[in-house]
Design a protein around this motif. Structure first.
Motif, PDB file in Angstrom:
ATOM      1  N   MET A 192      37.867 -18.845   1.048  1.00  0.00           N
ATOM      2  CA  MET A 192      36.730 -18.051   1.517  1.00  0.00           C
ATOM      3  C   MET A 192      35.514 -18.948   1.716  1.00  0.00           C
ATOM      4  N   THR A 193      34.909 -18.861   2.878  1.00  0.00           N
ATOM      5  CA  THR A 193      33.690 -19.600   3.168  1.00  0.00           C
ATOM      6  C   THR A 193      32.533 -19.003   2.381  1.00  0.00           C
ATOM      7  N   ARG A 194      31.749 -19.862   1.745  1.00  0.00           N
ATOM      8  CA  ARG A 194      30.635 -19.407   0.906  1.00  0.00           C
ATOM      9  C   ARG A 194      29.310 -19.783   1.562  1.00  0.00           C
ATOM     10  N   ILE A 195      28.447 -18.786   1.748  1.00  0.00           N
ATOM     11  CA  ILE A 195      27.156 -18.992   2.405  1.00  0.00           C
ATOM     12  C   ILE A 195      26.042 -18.512   1.473  1.00  0.00           C
ATOM     13  N   LEU A 196      25.092 -19.392   1.199  1.00  0.00           N
ATOM     14  CA  LEU A 196      23.922 -19.051   0.391  1.00  0.00           C
ATOM     15  C   LEU A 196      22.738 -18.841   1.326  1.00  0.00           C
ATOM     16  N   VAL A 197      22.028 -17.735   1.143  1.00  0.00           N
ATOM     17  CA  VAL A 197      20.877 -17.404   1.976  1.00  0.00           C
ATOM     18  C   VAL A 197      19.635 -17.317   1.097  1.00  0.00           C
ATOM     19  N   THR A 198      18.557 -17.952   1.545  1.00  0.00           N
ATOM     20  CA  THR A 198      17.280 -17.897   0.837  1.00  0.00           C
ATOM     21  C   THR A 198      16.156 -17.743   1.856  1.00  0.00           C
ATOM     22  N   ASN A 199      14.916 -17.699   1.379  1.00  0.00           N
ATOM     23  CA  ASN A 199      13.760 -17.628   2.290  1.00  0.00           C
ATOM     24  C   ASN A 199      12.487 -17.922   1.509  1.00  0.00           C
ATOM     25  N   ASP A 200      11.332 -17.775   2.180  1.00  0.00           N
ATOM     26  CA  ASP A 200      10.067 -17.878   1.454  1.00  0.00           C
ATOM     27  C   ASP A 200       9.230 -16.617   1.594  1.00  0.00           C
ATOM     28  N   ASP A 201       9.727 -15.621   2.339  1.00  0.00           N
ATOM     29  CA  ASP A 201       9.016 -14.351   2.483  1.00  0.00           C
ATOM     30  C   ASP A 201       9.357 -13.371   1.363  1.00  0.00           C
ATOM     31  N   GLY A 202      10.284 -13.741   0.503  1.00  0.00           N
ATOM     32  CA  GLY A 202      10.636 -12.881  -0.621  1.00  0.00           C
ATOM     33  C   GLY A 202      11.936 -12.132  -0.401  1.00  0.00           C
ATOM     34  N   VAL A 203      12.546 -11.770  -1.518  1.00  0.00           N
ATOM     35  CA  VAL A 203      13.874 -11.153  -1.484  1.00  0.00           C
ATOM     36  C   VAL A 203      13.878  -9.797  -0.794  1.00  0.00           C
ATOM     37  N   HIS A 204      12.721  -9.145  -0.714  1.00  0.00           N
ATOM     38  CA  HIS A 204      12.653  -7.816  -0.101  1.00  0.00           C
ATOM     39  C   HIS A 204      12.292  -7.859   1.384  1.00  0.00           C
ATOM     40  N   SER A 205      12.133  -9.036   1.947  1.00  0.00           N
ATOM     41  CA  SER A 205      11.819  -9.149   3.368  1.00  0.00           C
ATOM     42  C   SER A 205      12.986  -8.676   4.232  1.00  0.00           C
ATOM     43  N   ASP A 206      12.673  -7.941   5.276  1.00  0.00           N
ATOM     44  CA  ASP A 206      13.732  -7.460   6.182  1.00  0.00           C
ATOM     45  C   ASP A 206      14.458  -8.627   6.853  1.00  0.00           C
ATOM     46  N   GLY A 207      13.746  -9.736   7.047  1.00  0.00           N
ATOM     47  CA  GLY A 207      14.337 -10.866   7.754  1.00  0.00           C
ATOM     48  C   GLY A 207      15.533 -11.458   7.044  1.00  0.00           C
ATOM     49  N   ILE A 208      15.472 -11.569   5.726  1.00  0.00           N
ATOM     50  CA  ILE A 208      16.570 -12.188   4.993  1.00  0.00           C
ATOM     51  C   ILE A 208      17.815 -11.306   5.011  1.00  0.00           C
ATOM     52  N   HIS A 209      17.614 -10.006   5.028  1.00  0.00           N
ATOM     53  CA  HIS A 209      18.766  -9.093   5.020  1.00  0.00           C
ATOM     54  C   HIS A 209      19.392  -8.975   6.410  1.00  0.00           C
ATOM     55  N   ALA A 210      18.566  -9.081   7.460  1.00  0.00           N
ATOM     56  CA  ALA A 210      19.123  -9.137   8.814  1.00  0.00           C
ATOM     57  C   ALA A 210      19.947 -10.416   8.989  1.00  0.00           C
ATOM     58  N   LEU A 211      19.450 -11.502   8.420  1.00  0.00           N
ATOM     59  CA  LEU A 211      20.169 -12.777   8.482  1.00  0.00           C
ATOM     60  C   LEU A 211      21.492 -12.689   7.731  1.00  0.00           C
ATOM     61  N   ALA A 212      21.449 -12.137   6.532  1.00  0.00           N
ATOM     62  CA  ALA A 212      22.671 -12.020   5.727  1.00  0.00           C
ATOM     63  C   ALA A 212      23.719 -11.162   6.430  1.00  0.00           C
ATOM     64  N   ALA A 213      23.272 -10.086   7.057  1.00  0.00           N
ATOM     65  CA  ALA A 213      24.208  -9.206   7.762  1.00  0.00           C
ATOM     66  C   ALA A 213      24.856  -9.925   8.947  1.00  0.00           C
ATOM     67  N   ALA A 214      24.076 -10.740   9.654  1.00  0.00           N
ATOM     68  CA  ALA A 214      24.617 -11.465  10.806  1.00  0.00           C
ATOM     69  C   ALA A 214      25.602 -12.549  10.385  1.00  0.00           C
ATOM     70  N   LEU A 215      25.397 -13.110   9.174  1.00  0.00           N
ATOM     71  CA  LEU A 215      26.276 -14.170   8.684  1.00  0.00           C
ATOM     72  C   LEU A 215      27.517 -13.633   7.982  1.00  0.00           C
ATOM     73  N   ALA A 216      27.513 -12.361   7.622  1.00  0.00           N
ATOM     74  CA  ALA A 216      28.612 -11.779   6.848  1.00  0.00           C
ATOM     75  C   ALA A 216      29.990 -11.958   7.487  1.00  0.00           C
ATOM     76  N   PRO A 217      30.117 -11.860   8.823  1.00  0.00           N
ATOM     77  CA  PRO A 217      31.449 -12.082   9.418  1.00  0.00           C
ATOM     78  C   PRO A 217      31.974 -13.507   9.242  1.00  0.00           C
ATOM     79  N   LEU A 218      31.088 -14.444   8.867  1.00  0.00           N
ATOM     80  CA  LEU A 218      31.499 -15.839   8.749  1.00  0.00           C
ATOM     81  C   LEU A 218      31.971 -16.199   7.347  1.00  0.00           C
ATOM     82  N   GLY A 219      31.675 -15.345   6.366  1.00  0.00           N
ATOM     83  CA  GLY A 219      32.084 -15.661   5.004  1.00  0.00           C
ATOM     84  C   GLY A 219      31.403 -14.787   3.974  1.00  0.00           C
ATOM     85  N   GLU A 220      31.514 -15.200   2.720  1.00  0.00           N
ATOM     86  CA  GLU A 220      30.916 -14.470   1.598  1.00  0.00           C
ATOM     87  C   GLU A 220      29.457 -14.899   1.445  1.00  0.00           C
ATOM     88  N   VAL A 221      28.535 -13.967   1.664  1.00  0.00           N
ATOM     89  CA  VAL A 221      27.112 -14.271   1.675  1.00  0.00           C
ATOM     90  C   VAL A 221      26.470 -13.857   0.349  1.00  0.00           C
TER      91      VAL A 221
END
Length: 259
Positions: A1-30
């Motif tokens: 399983m491909t492992r992908i770590l996602v972070t940011n500087d806008d904070g864990v509740h930012s919509d941007g990080i969750h949109a990013l995680a959703a787009a990366l989900a087909p590529l592996g475990e986010v």
């Protein structure tokens, strides 16, 4: 399983990080590990003078009371093992471009920089600032496209990471770019508090970008996604060659300064 770590500087509740995680989900475990509050313009700061805490908010979503660099280090050492490290780190989607010299201030870029220093292929993603509601869809799709290429291997050399900047709306395509140069004018607003003591607000500076067809700034201004390979090595190799001609290495360290 491909492992992908996602972070940011806008904070864990930012919509941007969750949109990013959703787009990366087909590529592996986010897995998301991000600051518990906004940590913009904090650069590559590492917290060394107080303890840090990580809290599991829900499945594969964690918050850390620190910087993006803290988040990457804690995630890599506490949620993964040396034999199962992340295959990719993606930092973003930042609200506002990180172009040219501004990469030195950016916590988003620092998250990817730290990943590259740890030997993990890494990407930073930023979207044009807007006054209205952000549409992270195009930026997330662009990030997923580059992430898919990266995971196939050979696109990122060791200790290098990719800095992606996305214009508003539907991009025209991708452009490979380098950092733009600008003449920056710092704006500091001096004020006085109710007790008569001075304090200061550092405002966003005025920028005069140097025109160049292949700069990251010009690419996004023209409606393209800018993809810039960056590295931690800040050595000025041209200046090094000039210094070598002065034979500094053959000069005694205690010699008098020529007048």
């Amino acid at each position: 399983m491909t492992r992908i770590l996602v972070t940011n500087d806008d904070g864990v509740h930012s919509d941007g990080i969750h949109a990013l995680a959703a787009a990366l989900a087909p590529l592996g475990e986010v897995t998301i590990v991000a600051p518990h509050i906004e940590a913009s313009a904090i650069g590559h700061a590492l917290t060394l003078r107080r303890p840090l805490r990580m809290e599991n908010l829900r499945d594969r979503v964690y918050e850390v009371d620190g910087t993006p660099t803290d988040c990457v280090n804690i995630a890599v050492t506490q949620l993964y093992t040396p034999s199962s490290a992340p295959d990719l780190i993606v930092s973003g989607i930042n609200k506002g471009w990180n172009l040219g010299d501004d990469v030195t201030y950016s916590g988003t870029v620092a998250g990817a920089l730290e990943g590259s220093l740890l030997g993990i292929p890494s990407i930073a993603v930023s979207l044009s600032r807007t006054r209205g509601k952000y549409d992270f869809g195009p930026a997330a799709a662009a990030a997923a496209t580059i992430a898919s290429m990266t995971l196939r291997g050979g696109i990122i050399t060791p200790r290098t990471f990719l800095n992606i900047n996305v214009p508003t709306g539907k991009p025209k395509g991708f452009r490979l770019t380098f950092q733009a140069k600008r003449n920056h004018v710092t704006i500091v607003d001096p004020r006085t508090d109710p007790r008569g003591q001075p304090y200061y607000w550092i405002e966003e500076g005025e920028n005069d970008w140097e025109p160049h067809d292949r700069s990251d700034y010009q690419a996004v201004r023209n409606g393209y996604v800018s993809v810039t390979p960056l590295q931690a090595d800040m050595t000025d190799h041209e200046a090094l060659a000039k210094l070598e001609s002065l034979e500094i290495e053959n000069t005694p360290a205690d010699s008098s300064v020529p007048r």
